[in-house]
Design an enzyme around this catalytic site. Sequence first.
Site, PDB file in Angstrom:
ATOM      1  N   TYR A  60      29.389 116.605  71.212  1.00 38.45           N
ATOM      2  CA  TYR A  60      28.065 117.092  70.826  1.00 38.45           C
ATOM      3  C   TYR A  60      28.178 117.948  69.565  1.00 38.45           C
ATOM      4  O   TYR A  60      28.840 118.994  69.565  1.00 38.45           O
ATOM      5  CB  TYR A  60      27.424 117.916  71.947  1.00 38.45           C
ATOM      6  N   HIS A 127      33.583 111.498  79.603  1.00 36.32           N
ATOM      7  CA  HIS A 127      32.209 111.250  79.162  1.00 36.32           C
ATOM      8  C   HIS A 127      31.813 109.792  79.419  1.00 36.32           C
ATOM      9  O   HIS A 127      30.695 109.493  79.839  1.00 36.32           O
ATOM     10  CB  HIS A 127      32.099 111.571  77.671  1.00 36.32           C
ATOM     11  N   PRO A 207      16.367 113.571  82.594  1.00 35.92           N
ATOM     12  CA  PRO A 207      15.410 113.416  83.695  1.00 35.92           C
ATOM     13  C   PRO A 207      13.965 113.292  83.224  1.00 35.92           C
ATOM     14  O   PRO A 207      13.093 112.929  84.011  1.00 35.92           O
ATOM     15  CB  PRO A 207      15.615 114.701  84.507  1.00 35.92           C
ATOM     16  N   LEU A 208      13.712 113.581  81.943  1.00 34.01           N
ATOM     17  CA  LEU A 208      12.362 113.438  81.390  1.00 34.01           C
ATOM     18  C   LEU A 208      12.226 112.162  80.563  1.00 34.01           C
ATOM     19  O   LEU A 208      11.356 112.055  79.701  1.00 34.01           O
ATOM     20  CB  LEU A 208      12.007 114.661  80.528  1.00 34.01           C
ATOM     21  N   GLY A 209      13.098 111.180  80.836  1.00 35.10           N
ATOM     22  CA  GLY A 209      12.982 109.916  80.117  1.00 35.10           C
ATOM     23  C   GLY A 209      13.170 110.080  78.622  1.00 35.10           C
ATOM     24  O   GLY A 209      12.414 109.543  77.835  1.00 35.10           O
ATOM     25  N   ARG A 210      14.214 110.840  78.253  1.00 37.26           N
ATOM     26  CA  ARG A 210      14.537 111.120  76.843  1.00 37.26           C
ATOM     27  C   ARG A 210      13.359 111.751  76.104  1.00 37.26           C
ATOM     28  O   ARG A 210      13.133 111.504  74.926  1.00 37.26           O
ATOM     29  CB  ARG A 210      15.029 109.848  76.152  1.00 37.26           C
ATOM     30  N   GLY A 211      12.618 112.558  76.865  1.00 34.84           N
ATOM     31  CA  GLY A 211      11.507 113.305  76.287  1.00 34.84           C
ATOM     32  C   GLY A 211      10.160 112.640  76.418  1.00 34.84           C
ATOM     33  O   GLY A 211       9.121 113.273  76.174  1.00 34.84           O
ATOM     34  N   PHE A 213       8.343 111.728  79.005  1.00 34.97           N
ATOM     35  CA  PHE A 213       7.417 112.288  79.986  1.00 34.97           C
ATOM     36  C   PHE A 213       6.996 113.721  79.657  1.00 34.97           C
ATOM     37  O   PHE A 213       6.190 114.310  80.372  1.00 34.97           O
ATOM     38  CB  PHE A 213       8.008 112.206  81.393  1.00 34.97           C
TER      39      PHE A 213
END
Length: 341
Positions: A60, A127, A207-211, A213
């Site tokens: 990262y 990873h 968890p937010l669908g790559r942003g 949602f």
Amino acid sequence: MGEVGRMKLGSQGLEVSEQGLGCAGMTRSDSQLKPEEDLIKLIHHAIDSGVTFLDTADIYGHHANELLLGKALKGGMREKVELATKFGLCSVDGKLEVHGDPAYVRAACEASLKRLNIDCIDLYYPHRIDTRVPIEITMGELKKLVEEGKIKYIGLSEVCASAIRRAHAVHPISAVQLEWSLWTRDVEEEIVPTCRELGIGIVAYCPLGRGFFASGAKIVESWSTEDPRKSLPRFQPENLEYNKTVFERVNQMATKKGCTPAQLALAWVHHQGSDVCPIPGTSKIENFDQNVGALSVKLTPEEMSELESIADAVKGGRDPDVAVLLSWMNSETPPLSSWKA
């Protein structure tokens, strides 16, 4: 903001906050980076709020993420957190490669310890899985690092069920990290049941669908030209136009519940079980607070089913074809008998 409780991650003794913080986006070269002091302030705010499970990786920001966390955790903060990092992905001549041979595992761990400015990593993951190296060989070196006190617990990321079993036979696995959200549910068929059979915790990234949602289709307007999400099938114009309606329906349901669509989508992940820890990422305190608020959103079985039926209508696959090699679907490794050191 909801109260953040504690949970057991796996059956080896690791305890973490029931929601974690994904730190990857804090140092992405394709995003508009915030000043370092603002990011450190966010990390400290998360810890003070009870979110103590921090997720990073050596790749990262090309090591910048680990260096940032190393600075943020000075002055007594280290003892307050559960720190997870990952190794194995590296960029060679602009192309991603996966490495899981023993020498690389050890060198990567030593380098992460130095960047993080710590003596021991709480949870250490490959990873991605090096499909050239039997998983038993990678695990054997990780087991040595546990015995030497350099890591406490071992995890796996994006790995198929058979490789989980093979790895777990060498040394107990505490957590498997996988993509799990309303619109990415393929892991539910075999991987999640395997983890539960073996007593392995589940860490859900994106968890937010790559942003999606959180912002719906308009999220693409804020992306830089280098944002890797631009290549994802679900964000291509022909699919995105259709997926707008999915977000609108989730938003309507959230309005009825008195929460945001992001909180609703995140609450759905939390409701998957007490062994699941989602790690939504952000670089903004206001978004972090909203994510923690998802812990207060309660869903009935009927509401869970309604959300799933809405998300089932999403168009487009999870990954572009070129990325399939970096997903669990192709993560099996050769048999141990084939290995020649």
